[in-house]
Design an enzyme around this catalytic site. Structure first.
Site, PDB file in Angstrom:
ATOM      1  N   SER A  67       6.092  20.451  20.640  1.00  0.00           N
ATOM      2  CA  SER A  67       5.206  21.482  20.066  1.00  0.00           C
ATOM      3  C   SER A  67       3.724  21.148  20.154  1.00  0.00           C
ATOM      4  CB  SER A  67       5.577  21.736  18.604  1.00  0.00           C
ATOM      5  OG  SER A  67       6.770  22.459  18.545  1.00  0.00           O
ATOM      6  N   LYS A  70       1.756  23.481  22.144  1.00  0.00           N
ATOM      7  CA  LYS A  70       1.362  24.784  21.589  1.00  0.00           C
ATOM      8  C   LYS A  70      -0.143  24.883  21.332  1.00  0.00           C
ATOM      9  CE  LYS A  70       5.984  25.267  19.642  1.00  0.00           C
ATOM     10  NZ  LYS A  70       6.831  25.219  18.426  1.00  0.00           N
ATOM     11  N   TYR A 194       8.528  28.693  27.960  1.00  0.00           N
ATOM     12  CA  TYR A 194       8.371  27.989  26.676  1.00  0.00           C
ATOM     13  C   TYR A 194       9.106  26.640  26.688  1.00  0.00           C
ATOM     14  CZ  TYR A 194       9.177  26.849  21.765  1.00  0.00           C
ATOM     15  OH  TYR A 194       9.269  26.178  20.570  1.00  0.00           O
ATOM     16  N   TYR A 246       3.753  22.655  10.200  1.00  0.00           N
ATOM     17  CA  TYR A 246       4.740  23.557   9.577  1.00  0.00           C
ATOM     18  C   TYR A 246       4.659  23.476   8.060  1.00  0.00           C
ATOM     19  CZ  TYR A 246       6.028  22.593  14.319  1.00  0.00           C
ATOM     20  OH  TYR A 246       5.958  22.394  15.655  1.00  0.00           O
ATOM     21  N   VAL A 264       8.445  17.662  17.963  1.00  0.00           N
ATOM     22  CA  VAL A 264       9.688  16.984  17.596  1.00  0.00           C
ATOM     23  C   VAL A 264      10.040  15.816  18.520  1.00  0.00           C
ATOM     24  CG1 VAL A 264      10.795  18.852  16.299  1.00  0.00           C
ATOM     25  CG2 VAL A 264      11.148  18.696  18.778  1.00  0.00           C
TER      26      VAL A 264
END
Ligand code: GLN
Length: 312
Positions: A67, A70, A194, A246, A264
Site C-alpha cells: 500500500s 498508493k 492495482y 488506516y 502490508v
C-alpha cells in the site's frame, strides 16, 4: 538539519535494537506469497536533500511495497484529474480496516480516502482511463524508477499473481464500487493494475529516495526536478498523516508525529518536511496491518532526533 555522523549512529542504534527484539508482529499471510517472507528482516534508510542516504540493517533488500504504492498512484491520479479526483474518492480518515467494505454501502460506493483499498482501487481506475492496463502499469513503474533514480525497480510477479488468485475482498470492493459507477473500466483491468502496483518491490534505500519530493515541497532537491506543486505535496502529506495507517492513523500521529504510509509488506514511508524521507521495513504487522517494529523504530527516531511536525 541532520548531521550525517549523528544520523548514522542513531539509525544504526535503532536497527540494532530492532533486530534484537523478539516481538515482531505477524506476517500478512492472506497474500500467500507474502507469508513466505522471513520475519527477521529489519531495514531503515534516511534520504537527505543532497541525495545522501543513511542506511542500517537490511536497507538494500527489496520488499513488497504494497500500500505504500498508493502514495505514488495518488500523486499520478491528481496529475491526471486534479481536484476532480475528489468526486471519486474522499479524503477523511475511515476509522475502519484497510480492506473494509462497510462504509461503501451508506456512502454510495465513494471510498473514504485514497489509501484504504477501495479508495486506492478507485484511484487506479483514474490512472487506467483511456489506456491499456500494461501501459498504465508501465507509467506507474516508470514513475517509481524516475523518483528513486533507479532503473532496477521492478514488479514481483509472484506476489502480483498470488494476490490476483486470492484477492476476493478486493474483487468484492471493486465490483461493489462498479455497481455505483465509481469504477469506470472493466473491474478485471483495474484490479490487475492495482495488484501489480502493490507488488512493486523496492528496498528501503530506493523507497526513501522516491519519497524525497514529498519532503521538499514537490521537488527533488538533488536534481532540482519539480515533480508536483508545493501545495499538492503539502496536501498529500496531510492525507498520509490522517489516513496513511488506516484505523491506526491516530496512534501513528500520536506516537511518531510524521506523515507516513504503511504497506502490508511491512514497509513504512515517513516524511520529515524540509528535512528527510525515511523508509523502514520489518515484515511483522500489528492488528491494524501496519509494521509493528517499523512504527516502533520511527517512534524512537522521532523522539531521539527531536523531529516531528508537532515539535520536538
Ligand atoms: N495489496 C494489498 C491489498 O490489497 C495492499 C494492502 C496494504 O498494504 N494495506 O490487500
Amino acid at each position: 538539519m541532520f548531521a550525517v555522523p549523528q544520523l548514522r549512529s542513531l539509525v544504526t542504534d535503532i536497527a540494532d535494537e530492532m533486530r534484537a527484539r523478539t516481538d515482531r508482529g505477524r506476517i500478512a499471510d492472506y497474500i500467500p506469497e507474502l507469508a513466505r517472507v522471513d520475519p527477521g528482516f529489519f531495514g531503515m534508510a534516511v534520504a537527505l536533500p543532497d541525495g545522501t542516504v543513511v542506511t542500517a540493517g537490511d536497507a538494500e533488500t527489496p520488499f513488497s511495497i504494497q500500500s505504500i504504492s498508493k502514495v505514488f498512484t495518488l500523486t499520478l491520479a491528481l496529475g491526471i484529474a486534479g481536484d476532480r479526483l475528489w468526486k471519486r474518492v474522499g479524503r477523511e480518515p475511515s476509522g475502519t480496516a484497510f480492506n473494509s467494505i462497510v462504509q461503501l454501502e451508506s456512502e454510495k460506493g465513494v471510498p473514504r480516502n485514497p489509501f484504504i483499498n477501495a479508495g486506492a482501487i478507485a484511484v487506479t481506475d483514474v490512472i487506467l482511463a483511456g489506456h491499456k492496463p500494461s501501459v498504465a502499469l508501465g507509467e506507474i513503474l516508470r514513475f517509481m524508477r524516475f523518483l528513486s533514480d533507479d532503473q532496477t525497480v521492478t514488479i514481483d510477479k509472484a506476489v502480483a499473481e498470488s494476490e490476483q488468485r486470492t484477492g476476493f475482498r478486493n474483487m468484492a470492493l471493486a465490483n461493489y464500487m462498479k455497481s455505483f459507477g465509481v469504477i469506470e473500466n472493466p473491474v478485471d483491468y483495474t484490479l490487475g493494475v492495482y495488484f501489480h502496483h502493490c507488488a512493486i518491490a523496492m528496498s528501503c534505500r530506493q523507497l526513501a529516495l522516491a519519497g524525497r519530493f514529498l519532503a521538499h515541497s514537490g521537488r527533488n532537491p538533488d536534481t532540482g526536478h519539480s515533480v508536483i506543486s508545493s501545495e499538492r505535496a503539502r496536501r498529500i502529506n496531510a492525507i498520509m498523516l490522517t489516513c496513511g495507517h488506516y484505523d491506526g492513523s491516530g496512534d501513528f500521529a500520536y506516537r511518531v508525529g510524521l506523515p507516513g504510509k504503511s504497506g502490508v509488506g511491512g514497509g513504512i514511508l515517513a516524511i520529515v518536511p524540509g528535512q528527510a524521507s525515511i523508509a523502514v521495513w520489518s515484515p511483522g504487522l500489528d492488528d491494524a496491518g501496519n509494521s509493528h517494529l517499523g512504527r516502533i523504530a520511527l517512534e524512537a527516531f522521532a523522539k531521539r532526533s527531536g523531529v516531528s511536525i508537532f515539535g520536538a
